[in-house]
Scaffold this active site. Structure first.
Site, PDB file in Angstrom:
ATOM      1  N   LYS A 115       0.854  -1.107  -0.021  1.00  0.00           N
ATOM      2  CA  LYS A 115       0.022   0.061   0.024  1.00  0.00           C
ATOM      3  C   LYS A 115       0.813   1.369   0.063  1.00  0.00           C
ATOM      4  O   LYS A 115       0.340   2.183  -0.588  1.00  0.00           O
ATOM      5  CB  LYS A 115      -0.944  -0.071   1.082  1.00  0.00           C
ATOM      6  CG  LYS A 115      -2.066  -0.915   0.880  1.00  0.00           C
ATOM      7  CD  LYS A 115      -3.061  -0.969   2.084  1.00  0.00           C
ATOM      8  CE  LYS A 115      -4.267  -1.752   2.077  1.00  0.00           C
ATOM      9  NZ  LYS A 115      -4.073  -3.122   1.512  1.00  0.00           N
ATOM     10  N   ARG A 291      -6.836  -8.342  -9.043  1.00  0.00           N
ATOM     11  CA  ARG A 291      -7.668  -9.628  -9.211  1.00  0.00           C
ATOM     12  C   ARG A 291      -9.118  -9.480  -9.445  1.00  0.00           C
ATOM     13  O   ARG A 291      -9.643  -8.278  -9.661  1.00  0.00           O
ATOM     14  CB  ARG A 291      -7.738 -10.481  -7.881  1.00  0.00           C
ATOM     15  CG  ARG A 291      -8.023  -9.616  -6.638  1.00  0.00           C
ATOM     16  CD  ARG A 291      -8.246 -10.534  -5.394  1.00  0.00           C
ATOM     17  NE  ARG A 291      -8.423  -9.700  -4.095  1.00  0.00           N
ATOM     18  CZ  ARG A 291      -9.436  -9.049  -3.973  1.00  0.00           C
ATOM     19  NH1 ARG A 291     -10.692  -9.272  -4.636  1.00  0.00           N
ATOM     20  NH2 ARG A 291      -9.604  -8.345  -2.784  1.00  0.00           N
TER      21      ARG A 291
END
Length: 451
Positions: A115, A291
């Site tokens: 992140k 994804r």
């Protein structure tokens, strides 16, 4: 592609099998001993047991899964979501074995899974990010200094975190001091990485994400947005598209920013750019999920596209099925409800045998099942039983159909959140559409006061 191994379980494995069957592609399912009786095992053309129930002893055994794929003549591996889907090392090993990985490149997974690194990439791309630390904070002193500069309340987050894990809201320095070491230990335990960073907490915020798709020919498009603000424990339970109460001008800027984010990192295959949106409709990058998302059927319902088919096409080296953004349209409205085997008030898992499961079919109703009546929900995995996607020509019609569905739905043997949806779907808070990530907690508090 002629044969795909699905490195996942439950409803997403069944979902992938359906598209493969449509395309004439054979499928291999891998399953734990605990999952041997679930629908996806029977639905696949071939199935193999890979270990006991606990995830590290079965679904996370990447090397064994790859070896099995090679041995059984698979051309590709589809990781679904969760488990190994965002494991860059696994993606690299799949490709090194001469198989196609149905997802983005390993380098992109690695970069966007961090992140802190993802924030840097978005800043460089000109995508708005939540005010916060540019680097991880190693000590409590650093964390307190950063939070003081940012201004409370703040969110402390694990750099490698996901699914609400390793994320704590801190109202003041006492709360930050109390939680700092615990978040670092939790991050190390779950993700093998104890780095944390500090972000400004955006009050009265909504969680809105954009579905993007890229190919190896340089094309990146968006397939519109999903509002994911109905959450419990920082995890989504209801998602809808289009997002209600979101001005078109602000939406257009967000969609454009998501495409720019994808282009900035050379994104291929399915991905989701997640944003937090303030009451002034200003939006800030949260993270990129590299994804297929749990809530992808919402996008399928309003666009008419099969996103798993798109994934397979792109992983085969082809261009996007539709690469002209102007030709991608959204029509009608769709809402997805995640049915869990859990206490609908405390949100604690309720494993056990499902002795009765009534999920009524009807117009505008799609059910993606992981379990059927007679199956056992074990304590080893996320307790999601099914996803129900309800569509209509308008949001009002989708909500009416939702109320009808949950008025007839029923489960026994395990506790579920069906009663919660039966009540919440018709609530004033949900109907008005201008809800925030605190809507479910607020609605539950109001219901208790009325009793």
């Amino acid at each position: 592609m002629e044969k795909i191994l699905i490195a996942n379980r439950g409803e997403i494995a069944s979902r992938i099998i359906r598209t493969c069957r449509k395309l004439g592609i054979r499928t291999i399912a891998v399953h734990s001993e605990a999952d041997s009786g679930l629908p996806f095992v029977q639905e696949a053309d071939e199935s193999f047991e890979i270990g006991p129930g606990p995830v590290p002893q079965s679904y996370l055994k990447g090397d064994e899964i790859i070896a099995l794929a090679k041995r059984e003549g698979a051309d590709a591996v589809h990781p679904g979501y969760g488990l190994l889907s965002e494991n860059a090392s696994f993606a690299r090993k799949v490709q090194a074995a001469g198989l196609s990985f149905i997802g983005p490149a390993a380098g992109v997974i690695e970069k966007m899974g961090d992140k802190i690194e993802a924030r840097r990439a978005m800043i460089h791309a000109g995508v708005p990010v939540v005010p916060g630390t540019e680097e991880g904070v190693a000590t409590l002193e650093e964390a307190l200094q950063a939070a003081d500069q940012i201004g409370y309340p703040v969110m402390m987050k694990a750099s490698a975190g996901g699914g609400g894990i390793g994320m704590v809201r801190c109202e003041n320095e006492q709360a930050l001091s109390r939680n700092f070491e615990g978040v670092k230990k939790r991050a190390m335990s779950y993700f093998g990485d104890d780095r944390v960073f500090i972000e400004k907490f955006i009050d009265d915020a909504r969680h809105i994400e954009v579905q993007i798709f890229g190919d190896s020919h340089g094309n990146v498009v968006h397939l519109f947005e999903r509002n994911c603000s109905v959450q419990r424990r920082n995890q989504k339970v209801i998602e809808e598209s289009p997002s209600p109460a979101f001005p078109e001008q602000a939406k257009a800027r967000m969609l454009s920013a998501a495409v720019e984010a994808g282009k900035a990192v050379g994104y291929t295959n399915a991905g989701t750019v997640e944003f937090i949106v303030g009451p002034d409709h200003e939006f800030y990058f949260l993270e990129m999920n590299t994804r297929l998302q749990v809530e992808h059927p919402v996008t399928e319902a309003v666009t008419g596209f099969d996103l798993v088919e798109w994934q397979i096409e792109v992983a085969s080296g082809r261009e996007l099925p539709v690469k002209d953004q102007e030709k991608i349209k959204s029509a009608g409205h769709a809402i997805e409800y995640r049915i869990y085997a859990e206490d609908p008030e405390k949100f604690l898992p309720s494993p056990g045998k499902i002795t009765q499961l009534v999920l009524p079919e009807g117009e505008g109703v799609r059910i993606d099942r992981g379990y059927t009546e007679g199956d056992t929900v074990t304590p080893f995995y996320d307790p999601m039983i099914a996803k129900v996607i309800i569509s209509g020509s308008s949001r009002e019609e989708a909500i009416r159909r939702s109320e009808q569905f949950f008025g007839e739905a029923h489960a026994a043997g395990v506790r579920t959140n069906i009663p919660l949806f039966a009540s919440f779907a018709g609530s004033e808070e949900f109907a008005e559409g201008n809800y925030t990530t605190q809507v479910l907690a607020g609605w539950q508090a109001r219901k208790k006061e009325e009793v």
